[in-house]
Scaffold this active site. Structure first.
Site, short mmCIF file in Angstrom:
data_model
loop_
_atom_site.label_atom_id
_atom_site.label_comp_id
_atom_site.label_asym_id
_atom_site.label_seq_id
_atom_site.Cartn_x
_atom_site.Cartn_y
_atom_site.Cartn_z
N HIS B 108 0.60 -1.05 0.07
CA HIS B 108 0.08 -0.05 0.21
C HIS B 108 0.67 1.34 -0.26
O HIS B 108 0.09 2.13 -0.18
CB HIS B 108 -0.47 -0.07 1.33
CG HIS B 108 -1.60 -1.03 0.77
ND1 HIS B 108 -2.86 -1.02 0.14
CD2 HIS B 108 -2.19 -2.17 1.82
CE1 HIS B 108 -3.85 -2.26 0.51
NE2 HIS B 108 -3.20 -2.67 1.22
N ASP B 147 -2.75 -10.65 -2.39
CA ASP B 147 -3.22 -9.87 -1.71
C ASP B 147 -4.99 -10.07 -1.37
O ASP B 147 -5.23 -9.07 -2.94
CB ASP B 147 -2.27 -8.17 -1.55
CG ASP B 147 -2.73 -8.16 0.64
OD1 ASP B 147 -2.40 -9.21 1.25
OD2 ASP B 147 -4.26 -7.80 0.51
N HIS B 149 -6.50 -7.45 -0.34
CA HIS B 149 -6.52 -5.83 -0.56
C HIS B 149 -6.08 -5.11 -2.32
O HIS B 149 -4.63 -5.73 -2.30
CB HIS B 149 -5.90 -4.83 0.63
CG HIS B 149 -6.18 -5.25 1.99
ND1 HIS B 149 -6.19 -6.09 2.76
CD2 HIS B 149 -7.98 -4.81 2.43
CE1 HIS B 149 -6.66 -6.02 3.38
NE2 HIS B 149 -7.71 -5.49 3.80
N ASP B 236 -4.82 -13.12 3.12
CA ASP B 236 -5.82 -12.61 3.33
C ASP B 236 -7.28 -12.98 3.13
O ASP B 236 -8.17 -12.17 2.88
CB ASP B 236 -5.81 -10.55 3.82
CG ASP B 236 -5.04 -10.16 3.31
OD1 ASP B 236 -4.70 -10.22 2.15
OD2 ASP B 236 -4.81 -8.54 3.78
ZN LIG Z 1 -3.98 -6.93 2.25
#
Ligand SMILES: [Zn+2]
Ligand SMILES: [Zn+2]
Lengths: 558, 432
Positions: B108, B147, B149, B236
């Site tokens: 991120h 991932d 996200h 995740d």
């Molecule tokens: Zn994540």
């Protein structure tokens, strides 16, 4: 008085010590077929003039377990394994005589699939039918919860000659190594038991009432009676005796290198602040990686009697040994011959050494002097390189905390201790090359026996407190007990120390040698969602390898 | 069998906060499982100690405000260093592939860094990639971010880079942080199609993940022909993850890794530390080493209960087709934005959730046929910093470099707290 005996591959050494002074040393040839007769031969002259009542302890290091494994003189073992998900059975050691159960525990020691007694019965009848008498029982994560292993042992009862349980042999995590360790323990159990009983009888017949100990791979001792349960720990006790010998005969507490330069190999060990280093997980023997605690050594195929060849314009040393050095009547030139020719050591016939070196010198178009130099230099380089690589490897071991990565202790050897025949001629140049002060040790010819004689009892204990589960497991003891939710890491360390002392005493330790070291102390908050549900506390304690109380490292051994 | 390098660094003494998902305990049970399975004993699995990344490695990728040491801690430098170590072992040929099982994560973290967002301070994959290019020569590189996200940081860093393909498969941004990663996010004007987003609906299971892998990711990789494939291996998507809503399994992760066959995998997120990570990580290591991973299974795994609905299956099939068609059609896209004086501008408001910072950014890229294009960034954060950055891309053309150098010289310093000049090509970083 203390008696140390090392039954080695070629020689059996004995040393009698009184107040850390060597009173008597004996060296005889080992009869591999009958180790007891070698024991008798080595000790008879000692006992001829010794009142057995004056002996305080006897410590024995022996190749019996190592040989049994290396020479494959072992018993067939049935393995009952609770493996759970993960690596496939094809990647487990020992596909034969293995029965896989469906029961398993997870990493936190929760039972996921309960034990099916019918499966155990089926395994038992299958093994009995196959004529198997020795059994190993191993569960994945059994060190986190030994319930399955214990229940299986109970179901089996006395139907086999021997049953080894995985969790008893080590508290460390490594399922594959645990299987190998349990297998070996069971495989040599009968042979070792017979040996231990014979030694006990032999000693009793001599009129000795002092305790008898066996030296383990980790350089510590264990009472001979206790050792019958853990025969696998007595492997590699020879190399361990040699390192403990160096420890006793050297002085000071520095970072140091110990070299045992033999005929075929050179064994390297490393000391950190005067304490010999242990293998991270366990030793390797007969191609198997185990969880057996052992001193960390590196062996290279270059010794005083290694054959030297001229190959592709270069010197090639070993790994084979084709007999004695040429100076002593052997067939080929060796590092020893180079040292004899260059006047670094005075043994055998210098002309014979020269003649052997000449065969290589002629091939290479060099003088005998030049070739002898080259042979010596190459030997030194080979040893030096191995030592540096070994130290480098130790210093680059992975670590798992930022603190260790940034502040991690590095080994920086300042002293070099040498034992073994050819060390005299190699000490000075090796010291220079490694940047260490070289030391030749007194009584080096019986260093192993002295090392065994003075080694203290060692043991370790692995504790895991899970305050959410409210349990504490002591892996090696196979114990799970209740703990209150507010338990702190200090409580666990205190309790662990008590339990380690009890365990050490059971293994034969004396009250004054219980020097406990905390190997690991970690405490994790267990958070689920936004709540702290407990603490996961991990403690590992040991009595580290060292010498018995009373030994003074300033004075050393006289 | 393949020789696999493992850089394992659980940082057992570091956390964002004691009860934060990114805490000391995160890889504890993974370590237990990896150790208990005895994975490090196999001759073809070798563990390496991470090196510590240097400031220059970070500056090659990021504009840290005000400087590197203010936004990173040792833990970040070790995590990035771990990824670099994994890459070095692969590129030197010591191993066939490598897995950096390190924390904290990084995907991120965008080009400009004012603080931490999505648990990330610096982008460890990007730092690794630029290190590779600096030390091993230029490479075409594909990053596949698995991932849950959206890897918005990595997307931001490579938005304008036609030599770096970034593919992210993640839970639909309408339902999860950071709220981006839609199909129309497709790369900057000079790099159209080298950013691919696959937003998957909540409750997507193994079937859905593997479907987009087979029908979108692998075919695109096949056409892009990268020299290296990097997997941002966040975990995740697992059905037990506490902060997401997907239904991916450990076995699914292993199978995905096996099919993707990355040269380097780098751990990203994954917060089901007890019920997922131990199994997912062992599965990935087995798959990378070329071992049988068919026995990888969570204790509570129930494929029936996790099966995705027919609606989801149909939705994903349509989505996959649309994305793949868009990729195939990428060269015909005409509308790339409004060009003003040779530049295309985008405005961003970036929220640093971990540190509670808001940043306003105006980023202009020079439209260029010969390289990724000069990038100019004006950034203002509510920390009080107002900065200007001039970024010359890797393999830049002479015109973009000359213009960048000129702008750096002529930008008046008094208007900003700092003016930065970052030249990836020449590995130069200047501040005034
Ligand atoms: Zn994540
Ligand atoms: Zn350009």
């Amino acid at each position: 008085m203390i008696l140390g005996i090392d039954v080695g591959g070629t020689h059996t050494d004995a040393a009698l010590l009184e107040d850390f002074e060597v009173k008597k040393k004996v060296k005889v040839k080992t009869n591999q077929e009958d180790i007891l007769s070698s024991l008798l031969e080595a000790t008879s002259s000692i006992f001829a003039s010794l009142d057995p009542k004056r002996l305080r302890r006897i410590v024995l290091s022996t190749t019996i377990s190592t040989n049994a494994i290396v020479q494959n003189k072992i018993r067939r073992v049935g393995l009952i394994i609770a493996r759970g998900p993960g690596i496939p059975p094809s990647l487990l050691p020992f596909p034969e005589d293995t029965y896989l159960l469906s029961a398993y525990m997870n990493h936190r020691g929760f039972e996921v699939v309960p034990l099916d007694e019918k499966e155990v019965e089926e395994a038992v009848s299958r093994f009995i039918e196959a004529g198997i008498e020795h059994l190993g029982v191993v569960g994945k994560f059994c060190t986190r919860n030994p319930a399955h292993e214990l229940a299986i042992a109970k179901l089996i009862g006395g139907r086999f000659k021997h049953v080894s349980l995985g969790h008893k042999l080590s508290g460390r995590l490594n399922f594959r190594r645990r299987i190998a360790t349990t297998y070996l323990n069971a495989a040599i159990s009968s042979l070792y038991r017979r040996f231990a009983l014979a030694v006990m009888n032999f000693v009793r017949d001599l009129g000795v009432s002092a305790p008898v100990y066996i030296l383990k791979a980790d350089g510590g001792t264990i009472g001979i009676e206790e050792s019958i349960q853990f025969p696998c720990q007595t492997i590699l006790s020879g190399p361990a005796a040699s390192i403990m010998g160096v420890l006793a005969l050297s002085r000071g507490n520095s970072d140091a290198i110990a070299l045992d330069i033999g005929g075929t190999t050179t064994d390297i060990a490393v000391f950190a602040d005067g304490v010999p280093l242990l293998e991270g997980f366990g030793v390797k023997i007969g191609g198997l990686k185990t969880l057996i605690r052992g001193l960390r050594t590196r062996s290279i195929g270059a010794g005083g009697d290694s054959r030297i060849k001229w190959q592709d314009g270069k010197i090639a040393i070993g790994p084979e040994r084709e007999g004695d050095a040429a100076a002593l009547g052997g067939p080929y030139p060796t590092p020893t011959d180079a040292m004899v020719w260059l006047g670094l050591i005075k043994i055998g016939d210098r002309d014979k050494a020269g003649a052997a070196i000449y065969t290589l010198a002629r091939e290479a178009g060099l003088s005998v002097d030049e070739m002898a130099r080259k042979m010596l230099d190459t030997t030194l380089e080979k040893i030096c390189e191995a030592v540096k690589e070994f130290v480098n490897e130790i210093n680059n071991e992975p670590v798992y905390t930022i603190h260790e990565l940034l502040e991690g202790r590095k080994i920086r050897p300042t002293n070099l201790y040498l034992v073994g025949g050819p060390s005299e001629g190699l000490a000075e140049p090796l010291g220079k090359m490694l940047g260490c002060t070289p030391h030749l040790l007194p009584h080096a010819e019986v260093a192993n026996a002295i090392g065994a004689a003075l080694a203290r009892t060692t043991t370790e204990l692995t504790l895991l407190a899970d305050t959410e589960k409210r349990t504490l497991t002591i892996a090696e003891e196979g114990e799970t007990m209740y703990i209150p939710p507010r338990t702190k890491i200090d409580d666990i360390i205190t309790l662990g120390k008590e339990r380690l002392k009890e365990r050490a005493k059971r293994m034969g330790a004396k009250e004054d040698e219980l020097e406990i070291e905390v190997l690991e102390e970690q405490e994790f908050n267990m958070v689920r969602g936004f709540d702290t549900i407990g603490k996961n506390i991990r403690v590992k304690l040991q009595i580290k390898p060292g010498l018995i109380a009373g030994y003074n490292s300033e004075k050393g051994i006289r | 069998m393949r020789k696999t390098g493992l850089v394992f660094f659980p940082a057992f003494d570091w956390a964002i906060a004691p009860d934060h998902p990114e805490r000391e305990e995160r890889l504890l049970y993974t370590q237990d499982q990896v150790f208990e399975e005895g994975l490090l004993d196999f001759d073809n699995i070798v563990e390496f100690k991470p090196k510590i990344a240097k400031e220059e490695d970070v500056k090659r990728v990021h504009i840290c405000v005000p400087d590197v040491s203010s936004v990173v801690t040792e833990s970040h430098m070790i995590s990035a260093g771990g990824a670099i170590t994994a890459a070095e072992k692969v590129l030197s040929g010591e191993v066939d592939n490598a897995f950096a099982l390190v924390r904290p994560p990084g995907h991120h973290a965008m080009r400009v860094v004012h603080g931490a967002r999505g648990f990330c301070n610096i982008n460890i994959e990007a730092i690794m990639i630029e290190y590779i290019r600096r030390h091993y020569g230029h490479k075409r590189i594909a990053i596949v971010d698995t991932d849950c996200h959206h890897g918005d940081g990595t997307q931001d860093i490579y938005w304008h880079d036609p030599d770096t393909l970034f593919i992210s498969m993640h839970q639909d941004g309408r339902t999860l942080y950071p709220g981006s990663g839609f199909v129309d996010e497709f790369g900057g004007p000079n790099a159209l199609g080298t950013t691919i987003n696959i937003p998957l609906p909540p409750r997507t299971s193994d079937e859905g993940f593997l479907y987009v892998l087979d029908h979108v990711v692998l075919p695109i990789l096949d056409e892009f022909q990268p020299d290296l494939i990097i997997n941002s291996a966040g975990q995740d998507n697992h059905y037990t993850d506490p902060i997401t809503n997907m239904r991916f399994s450990a076995h699914g992760y292993a199978l995905l890794n096996d099919k993707l066959c990355p040269d380097i995998a780098v751990l990203e997120g994954g917060y089901s530390i007890e019920h997922a990570l131990p199994y997912v990580n062992v599965g990935i290591i087995l798959a990378m080493a070329g071992f049988d991973y068919s026995d990888i299974r969570e204790p509570d795994y129930d494929p029936e209960a996790l099966r995705q609905s027919a609606e989801i299956t149909a939705y994903i099939e349509t989505l996959a087709e649309a994305i793949y068609r868009k990729w195939q059609d990428r060269k015909n896209i005409k509308d790339v934005g409004r060009i003003v004086n040779g530049y295309i501008k985008r405005r961003k408001r970036i929220y640093y959730d971990t540190d509670g910072i808001v940043e306003f950014q105006e980023e202009s890229v020079r439209v260029c046929d010969s390289c990724g294009g000069l990038v100019l960034i004006e950034s203002r954060a509510d920390t009080g910093y107002h900065i200007y950055a001039i970024c010359v891309p890797g393999r830049s053309c002479a015109a973009c470099r000359a213009e960048g150098e000129y702008i750096f010289e002529s930008t008046p310093k008094f208007k900003y707290n700092y003016v930065y000049f970052q030249d990836r090509e020449k590995d130069v970083f200047l501040v005034k």
